[in-house]
Design a protein around this motif. Sequence first.
Motif, PDB file in Angstrom:
ATOM      1  N   LEU A  62       0.835  -1.196   0.000  1.00  0.00           N
ATOM      2  CA  LEU A  62       0.000   0.000   0.000  1.00  0.00           C
ATOM      3  C   LEU A  62       0.869   1.245   0.000  1.00  0.00           C
ATOM      4  O   LEU A  62       1.896   1.289   0.684  1.00  0.00           O
ATOM      5  N   CYS A  63       0.461   2.238  -0.750  1.00  0.00           N
ATOM      6  CA  CYS A  63       1.088   3.550  -0.681  1.00  0.00           C
ATOM      7  C   CYS A  63      -0.039   4.576  -0.714  1.00  0.00           C
ATOM      8  O   CYS A  63      -0.795   4.651  -1.682  1.00  0.00           O
ATOM      9  N   LEU A  64      -0.159   5.327   0.361  1.00  0.00           N
ATOM     10  CA  LEU A  64      -1.259   6.266   0.526  1.00  0.00           C
ATOM     11  C   LEU A  64      -0.720   7.539   1.163  1.00  0.00           C
ATOM     12  O   LEU A  64      -0.143   7.488   2.241  1.00  0.00           O
ATOM     13  N   GLY A  65      -0.865   8.663   0.477  1.00  0.00           N
ATOM     14  CA  GLY A  65      -0.426   9.934   1.037  1.00  0.00           C
ATOM     15  C   GLY A  65       0.357  10.752   0.039  1.00  0.00           C
ATOM     16  O   GLY A  65       0.176  10.623  -1.167  1.00  0.00           O
ATOM     17  N   THR A  66       1.244  11.593   0.548  1.00  0.00           N
ATOM     18  CA  THR A  66       2.014  12.476  -0.331  1.00  0.00           C
ATOM     19  C   THR A  66       3.425  11.948  -0.525  1.00  0.00           C
ATOM     20  O   THR A  66       3.998  11.330   0.362  1.00  0.00           O
ATOM     21  N   ARG A  67       3.946  12.227  -1.718  1.00  0.00           N
ATOM     22  CA  ARG A  67       5.314  11.876  -2.088  1.00  0.00           C
ATOM     23  C   ARG A  67       5.952  13.124  -2.675  1.00  0.00           C
ATOM     24  O   ARG A  67       5.321  13.825  -3.457  1.00  0.00           O
ATOM     25  N   GLY A  68       7.189  13.393  -2.284  1.00  0.00           N
ATOM     26  CA  GLY A  68       7.879  14.584  -2.755  1.00  0.00           C
ATOM     27  C   GLY A  68       8.965  14.247  -3.759  1.00  0.00           C
ATOM     28  O   GLY A  68       9.586  13.180  -3.689  1.00  0.00           O
ATOM     29  N   HIS A  69       9.179  15.149  -4.693  1.00  0.00           N
ATOM     30  CA  HIS A  69      10.235  15.010  -5.705  1.00  0.00           C
ATOM     31  C   HIS A  69      10.627  16.401  -6.167  1.00  0.00           C
ATOM     32  O   HIS A  69      10.046  17.396  -5.726  1.00  0.00           O
TER      33      HIS A  69
END
Length: 144
Positions: A62-69
């Motif tokens: 699962l991947c849920l939320g914000t990701r930064g780049h």
Amino acid sequence: MARMLVDGDDLVVRLAWWERVAVRRGEVRVPLAAVRRVTVERDWWRALRGVHQRGVHIPGALCLGTRGHQGGKDFVAVRPGRPVVCVELWPSAPFRLLAVATGTDREGEALAGGLRRNAPNADASTPCRQPLPVPEETEKHRVG
């Protein structure tokens, strides 16, 4: 699981109660005018860019939320084995990408088609997502 829908002139990512708790926010809402491109990614992991910032990340589950780049932030709600509707947004939006898993390929294509029809500024020139911008080179990194 999270789902995307059109509410008037907005694109809304509606979260289940436990998802709202995990990401510490209600729904994600952006104007349809901010939609740049809509694609469906059949390999869920290809929708993930950058590093996990906030929410829940369980590798392979699962991947849920914000990701930064380097290009900004993405909001993701993806699970393995499910196609993902990827909505690229213009720079004026709070996120650069919204990526939400759907149940089946047919559901994903139907949702993506509806979003393309409703988004006034959507670019339909290519069926592929565009790569992240490359950070500017600096003088000290140049060879020569």
